[in-house]
Motif scaffolding. Structure first.
Motif, PDB file in Angstrom:
ATOM      1  N   VAL A   4       0.837  -1.199   0.000  1.00 21.03           N
ATOM      2  CA  VAL A   4       0.000   0.000   0.000  1.00 21.03           C
ATOM      3  C   VAL A   4       0.875   1.254   0.000  1.00 21.03           C
ATOM      4  CG1 VAL A   4      -1.967  -1.114   1.144  1.00 21.03           C
ATOM      5  CG2 VAL A   4      -0.194  -0.030   2.513  1.00 21.03           C
ATOM      6  N   SER A   5       0.312   2.330  -0.508  1.00 21.10           N
ATOM      7  CA  SER A   5       1.090   3.573  -0.556  1.00 21.10           C
ATOM      8  C   SER A   5       0.383   4.722   0.169  1.00 21.10           C
ATOM      9  CB  SER A   5       1.365   3.960  -2.006  1.00 21.10           C
ATOM     10  OG  SER A   5       0.136   4.171  -2.669  1.00 21.10           O
ATOM     11  N   THR A   6      -0.847   4.487   0.632  1.00 20.09           N
ATOM     12  CA  THR A   6      -1.551   5.587   1.300  1.00 20.09           C
ATOM     13  C   THR A   6      -1.702   5.312   2.792  1.00 20.09           C
ATOM     14  OG1 THR A   6      -3.773   4.691   1.027  1.00 20.09           O
ATOM     15  CG2 THR A   6      -2.894   6.032  -0.796  1.00 20.09           C
ATOM     16  N   ILE A   7      -1.817   6.413   3.531  1.00 19.08           N
ATOM     17  CA  ILE A   7      -2.005   6.338   4.977  1.00 19.08           C
ATOM     18  C   ILE A   7      -3.340   5.648   5.277  1.00 19.08           C
ATOM     19  CG2 ILE A   7      -2.381   7.761   7.042  1.00 19.08           C
ATOM     20  CD1 ILE A   7      -0.381   9.802   5.709  1.00 19.08           C
ATOM     21  N   ALA A   8      -4.371   5.989   4.502  1.00 26.74           N
ATOM     22  CA  ALA A   8      -5.710   5.431   4.765  1.00 26.74           C
ATOM     23  C   ALA A   8      -5.717   3.910   4.621  1.00 26.74           C
ATOM     24  CB  ALA A   8      -6.725   6.069   3.819  1.00 26.74           C
ATOM     25  N   VAL A  53       6.240  -3.588   7.202  1.00 26.51           N
ATOM     26  CA  VAL A  53       7.531  -2.961   6.882  1.00 26.51           C
ATOM     27  C   VAL A  53       7.215  -1.680   6.120  1.00 26.51           C
ATOM     28  CG1 VAL A  53       9.663  -3.237   5.523  1.00 26.51           C
ATOM     29  CG2 VAL A  53       8.729  -5.192   6.787  1.00 26.51           C
ATOM     30  N   SER A  54       8.003  -0.637   6.351  1.00 23.62           N
ATOM     31  CA  SER A  54       7.863   0.539   5.490  1.00 23.62           C
ATOM     32  C   SER A  54       9.150   0.726   4.701  1.00 23.62           C
ATOM     33  CB  SER A  54       7.550   1.805   6.297  1.00 23.62           C
ATOM     34  OG  SER A  54       8.615   2.105   7.171  1.00 23.62           O
ATOM     35  N   ASN A  88       3.420  -9.239   6.153  1.00 22.48           N
ATOM     36  CA  ASN A  88       1.999  -9.064   5.876  1.00 22.48           C
ATOM     37  C   ASN A  88       1.692  -7.790   5.102  1.00 22.48           C
ATOM     38  OD1 ASN A  88       2.308 -10.405   8.823  1.00 22.48           O
ATOM     39  ND2 ASN A  88       0.680 -11.379   7.639  1.00 22.48           N
ATOM     40  N   LEU A  89       2.415  -6.695   5.451  1.00 20.47           N
ATOM     41  CA  LEU A  89       2.065  -5.400   4.876  1.00 20.47           C
ATOM     42  C   LEU A  89       3.324  -4.619   4.546  1.00 20.47           C
ATOM     43  CD1 LEU A  89      -0.391  -3.364   4.440  1.00 20.47           C
ATOM     44  CD2 LEU A  89       0.244  -2.429   6.671  1.00 20.47           C
ATOM     45  N   LEU A 139       0.992   3.526  11.577  1.00 19.93           N
ATOM     46  CA  LEU A 139       0.962   2.057  11.680  1.00 19.93           C
ATOM     47  C   LEU A 139       0.529   1.566  13.057  1.00 19.93           C
ATOM     48  CD1 LEU A 139       3.752   2.337   9.437  1.00 19.93           C
ATOM     49  CD2 LEU A 139       2.553   0.177   9.169  1.00 19.93           C
ATOM     50  N   ASP A 140       0.607   2.425  14.048  1.00 17.38           N
ATOM     51  CA  ASP A 140       0.175   2.089  15.407  1.00 17.38           C
ATOM     52  C   ASP A 140       0.667   0.692  15.846  1.00 17.38           C
ATOM     53  OD1 ASP A 140      -1.107   2.398  17.824  1.00 17.38           O
ATOM     54  OD2 ASP A 140      -3.032   1.650  17.092  1.00 17.38           O
TER      55      ASP A 140
END
Ligand code: AMP
Length: 280
Positions: A4-8, A53-54, A88-89, A139-140
């Motif tokens: 994903v690339s957006t905060i939402a 992971v970012s 996962n993300l 990401l909390d």
């Protein structure tokens, strides 16, 4: 792996994982992934049910004359590595997503951010704390994983998390090295074959300090003098700093009676490398 690339989208994915009772582990990176990054991912997989992971090459932590434009970007290979680790993300935002036009809020850990790399790279750590604070909001995570390779960064993040009561545990993982001692770094790709050999002087210097410390030397000034001599034996390498500091406050220690961090930074050609070692 969800990319994903957006905060939402990121918030929605993490919320769903948490609603399913999963603990969330987070590994922030700038990509160009190597075995050091993967060690953090594995630590996260071992401790958490859901691992995010970012990948974000954060412009605000680079100085005007630093390597932002040429920083290695290997997104497809990074994705493959993360998929095989069953991440996962992956959150890979654009600069605009992270810094909306007119963004003017900074997170600064005063004082500590001016030590070690913060001294040589003015503004670097406020870029780091600002982006990591924002990533934590997005990401909390329950747990976030950092490398001891960037020891000052780890100390500053721990300070920020404590000072601002972020509800996240920070885990610091050991430095992953090549078999000859070179600490893995995304910047190692800049090194020519000759420079790659010269760069070994950093870990050699730290090992020499450790040997002298094990033999009973506790005076930081003498240990630093020994370290300088080892570094000077490699004439092509230009020392930035070698310091012995408290691992939490990053303040200099004159006599080593408690755990101490020996941190070194040096230029090999035009590439700035860092390495460190914990004593005690
Ligand atoms: P970077 O992509 O350079 O921002 O690094 C992302 C994370 O990986 C940071 O927490 C680093 O400290 C960590 N890291 C980088 N290199 C290593 C290494 N050789 N061993 C362990 N962790 C590392």
């Amino acid at each position: 792996m969800k990319i994903v690339s957006t905060i939402a989208e990121t918030r929605a994915a993490v919320r769903a994982a948490k609603a399913a009772g999963k603990t969330v582990g987070f590994v922030p990176t700038m990509g160009a992934l190597h075995a050091g990054h993967i060690s953090l991912v594995r630590a996260a997989k071992a401790r958490c049910d859901y691992v995010a992971v970012s990948i974000f090459v954060n412009p605000t932590q680079f100085g005007p004359s630093e390597d932002l434009a040429r920083y290695p970007r290997t997104f497809d290979a990074d994705c493959e590595k993360l998929i095989s680790e069953k991440v996962n993300l992956l959150f890979a935002p654009s600069v605009e997503e992270m810094y909306p036009a007119g963004a003017s809020t900074l997170v600064i850990a005063e004082g500590i951010s001016e030590r070690l790399d913060g001294h040589s790279r003015p503004g670097h750590f406020r870029g780091v704390t600002t982006v990591v604070a924002k990533l934590f909001h997005i990401l909390d995570p329950n747990v976030a994983f950092f490398g001891q390779k960037d020891a000052a960064q780890a100390a500053i993040i721990q300070r920020m998390v404590r000072d601002l009561a972020f509800p996240v545990d920070i885990v610091v993982c050991p430095i992953v090295r090549e078999s000859d001692g070179l600490a893995l770094s995304s910047r190692n790709v800049y090194l020519s074959a000759a420079e790659r050999k010269q760069a070994l002087v950093l870990s050699r210097t730290l090992r020499e300090v450790e040997t002298r410390w094990r033999a009973g030397e506790r005076d930081s000034a003498r240990l630093i003098e020994i370290a300088r001599r080892v570094l000077l034996s490699e004439p092509e390498v230009r020392l930035d700093y070698i310091e012995i500091v408290d691992p939490a406050s990053l303040e200099a220690i004159a006599n080593i009676s408690q755990p101490a961090l020996v941190a070194v930074a040096a230029f090999v050609g035009s590439t700035r490398l860092i390495d460190n070692l914990l004593l005690g």
